[in-house]
Design an enzyme around this catalytic site. Structure first.
Site, PDB file in Angstrom:
ATOM      1  N   SER A   1       0.774  -1.249   0.000  1.00  0.00           N
ATOM      2  CA  SER A   1       0.000   0.000   0.000  1.00  0.00           C
ATOM      3  C   SER A   1       0.803   1.296   0.000  1.00  0.00           C
ATOM      4  O   SER A   1       0.393   2.266  -0.638  1.00  0.00           O
ATOM      5  CB  SER A   1      -0.960   0.006   1.184  1.00  0.00           C
ATOM      6  OG  SER A   1      -0.275  -0.282   2.378  1.00  0.00           O
TER       7      SER A   1
ATOM      8  N   ASP B   1      -3.960   6.733  11.007  1.00  0.00           N
ATOM      9  CA  ASP B   1      -4.156   5.281  11.149  1.00  0.00           C
ATOM     10  C   ASP B   1      -2.868   4.552  11.560  1.00  0.00           C
ATOM     11  O   ASP B   1      -2.903   3.364  11.863  1.00  0.00           O
ATOM     12  CB  ASP B   1      -4.711   4.678   9.833  1.00  0.00           C
ATOM     13  CG  ASP B   1      -3.738   4.800   8.643  1.00  0.00           C
ATOM     14  OD1 ASP B   1      -2.593   5.265   8.823  1.00  0.00           O
ATOM     15  OD2 ASP B   1      -4.139   4.417   7.520  1.00  0.00           O
TER      16      ASP B   1
ATOM     17  N   HIS C   1      -0.082   4.131   7.248  1.00  0.00           N
ATOM     18  CA  HIS C   1       0.361   4.627   5.940  1.00  0.00           C
ATOM     19  C   HIS C   1       1.046   5.986   6.025  1.00  0.00           C
ATOM     20  O   HIS C   1       0.727   6.794   6.888  1.00  0.00           O
ATOM     21  CB  HIS C   1      -0.843   4.727   4.999  1.00  0.00           C
ATOM     22  CG  HIS C   1      -1.471   3.405   4.739  1.00  0.00           C
ATOM     23  ND1 HIS C   1      -2.752   3.109   5.123  1.00  0.00           N
ATOM     24  CD2 HIS C   1      -0.976   2.289   4.167  1.00  0.00           C
ATOM     25  CE1 HIS C   1      -3.029   1.865   4.775  1.00  0.00           C
ATOM     26  NE2 HIS C   1      -1.972   1.339   4.207  1.00  0.00           N
TER      27      HIS C   1
HETATM   28  C1  LIG Z   1       3.886   2.055   5.512  1.00  0.00           C
HETATM   29  O1  LIG Z   1       5.150   2.621   5.785  1.00  0.00           O
HETATM   30  C2  LIG Z   1       5.370   2.925   7.133  1.00  0.00           C
HETATM   31  C3  LIG Z   1       6.701   3.630   7.202  1.00  0.00           C
HETATM   32  O2  LIG Z   1       7.708   2.774   6.752  1.00  0.00           O
HETATM   33  C4  LIG Z   1       5.325   1.664   7.961  1.00  0.00           C
HETATM   34  O3  LIG Z   1       5.490   1.982   9.299  1.00  0.00           O
HETATM   35  C5  LIG Z   1       3.989   0.959   7.752  1.00  0.00           C
HETATM   36  O4  LIG Z   1       3.998  -0.272   8.396  1.00  0.00           O
HETATM   37  C6  LIG Z   1       3.742   0.745   6.258  1.00  0.00           C
HETATM   38  N1  LIG Z   1       2.410   0.219   6.089  1.00  0.00           N
HETATM   39  C7  LIG Z   1       2.146  -0.789   5.277  1.00  0.00           C
HETATM   40  C8  LIG Z   1       0.752  -1.258   5.260  1.00  0.00           C
HETATM   41  O5  LIG Z   1       2.991  -1.314   4.594  1.00  0.00           O
END
Ligand SMILES: *[C@@H]1O[C@H](CO)[C@@H](O)[C@H](O)[C@H]1NC(C)=O
Length: 254
Positions: free
Chosen positions: A33, A231, A234
């Site tokens: 995502s 959330d 993201h």
């Molecule tokens: C999106 O990126 C953030 C920062 O690296 C991370 O903390 C988060 O887990 C990521 N979310 C997804 C769904 O990959």
């Protein structure tokens, strides 16, 4: 005789596709995502905010789900990461930065392939996602452009189980190797993003794999410290702009 020659030349010229509709430099965007883009999405609604760094540019195209080139606009993954609300990812900020700084790239063609929530195992050779990536990348070079890099941002889905986290490094190496071989580009530059935090307990294990991957022409930029949406899952639009620039810096130094 001269008239005939002129007409023949004219007819020939019309068969040549104008350069602006075919990219010279192709970049694959893949992962989950954060690559697809959720910047500005709150409660499943995208706020529509497009920062100046992500605005359309005549030198940036996007390959649609039906394999045609169109001027790139946010959200880049609108017809690829279906069934969810997509927002801003790092792709446009990356592309605007590289076209401004390296005119030799010509027209850049982005090939969005990221799908939210996907684990590395779902990207293995033979899977739907893998085949779609190779099919789209192969279609992208039909106009004569060259694939310059793959940007990869994934890993969150592999932090939930310790077994997946353990296997992550091997699976990632295999995936990168397979992509390079199937695209006939053994040294294809790959820039991956290291996760900053995650819901999963095994985030450090996955980060270690990402940051410690020792393959030629594979680089890693670290998302640590970038701002998250409320959330906590993201990156925000502004964080995606920052990330796009970090990816561009890394790309221009390959
Ligand atoms: C999106 O990126 C953030 C920062 O690296 C991370 O903390 C988060 O887990 C990521 N979310 C997804 C769904 O990959």
């Amino acid at each position: 005789m001269l008239t005939f020659l002129f007409l023949a030349l004219l007819a020939h010229a019309q068969l040549v596709i104008p350069t602006s509709s075919q990219p010279n430099s192709i970049v694959i965007l893949a992962g989950q995502s954060n690559m697809s883009g959720r910047g500005g999405v709150i409660n499943n609604i995208w706020d529509g905010v497009v920062p100046p760094e992500c605005r359309p540019n005549p030198k940036i195209l996007r390959l649609t789900s039906t394999l045609t080139w169109v001027p790139a606009t946010e959200p880049l993954h609108k017809d690829i990461d279906n069934y969810v609300t997509v927002g801003v990812g790092p792709g446009m900020a990356f592309a605007n930065s590289v076209v401004a700084r390296d005119p030799s790239l010509g027209v850049v063609g982005l090939v969005p392939c990221a799908i939210g929530g996907t684990a590395i195992g779902q990207w293995s050779r033979g899977s739907f996602l893998y085949s779609q990536l190779v099919r789209r990348a192969s279609a992208a070079v039909q106009g004569g452009g060259k694939i310059k890099a793959m940007l990869w941002y994934q890993g969150e889905a592999d932090t939930a189980s310790s077994e997946d986290a353990e296997l992550y490094k091997g699976r990632l190496e295999k995936f990168f190797g397979d992509v390079r071989s199937d695209l006939n580009s053994p040294m294809l530059p790959i820039i991956q993003v290291a996760l900053a935090s995650g819901q999963g307990l095994n985030i450090e294990k996955v980060r270690e794999a990402q940051l410690g991957l020792n393959l030629p022409n594979v680089k890693c930029v670290d998302a640590k410290g970038l701002q998250l949406e409320p959330d906590y899952v993201h990156l925000t639009t502004q964080a995606q702009v920052q990330l796009g620039k970090m990816l561009a810096d890394s790309f221009l130094h390959t």
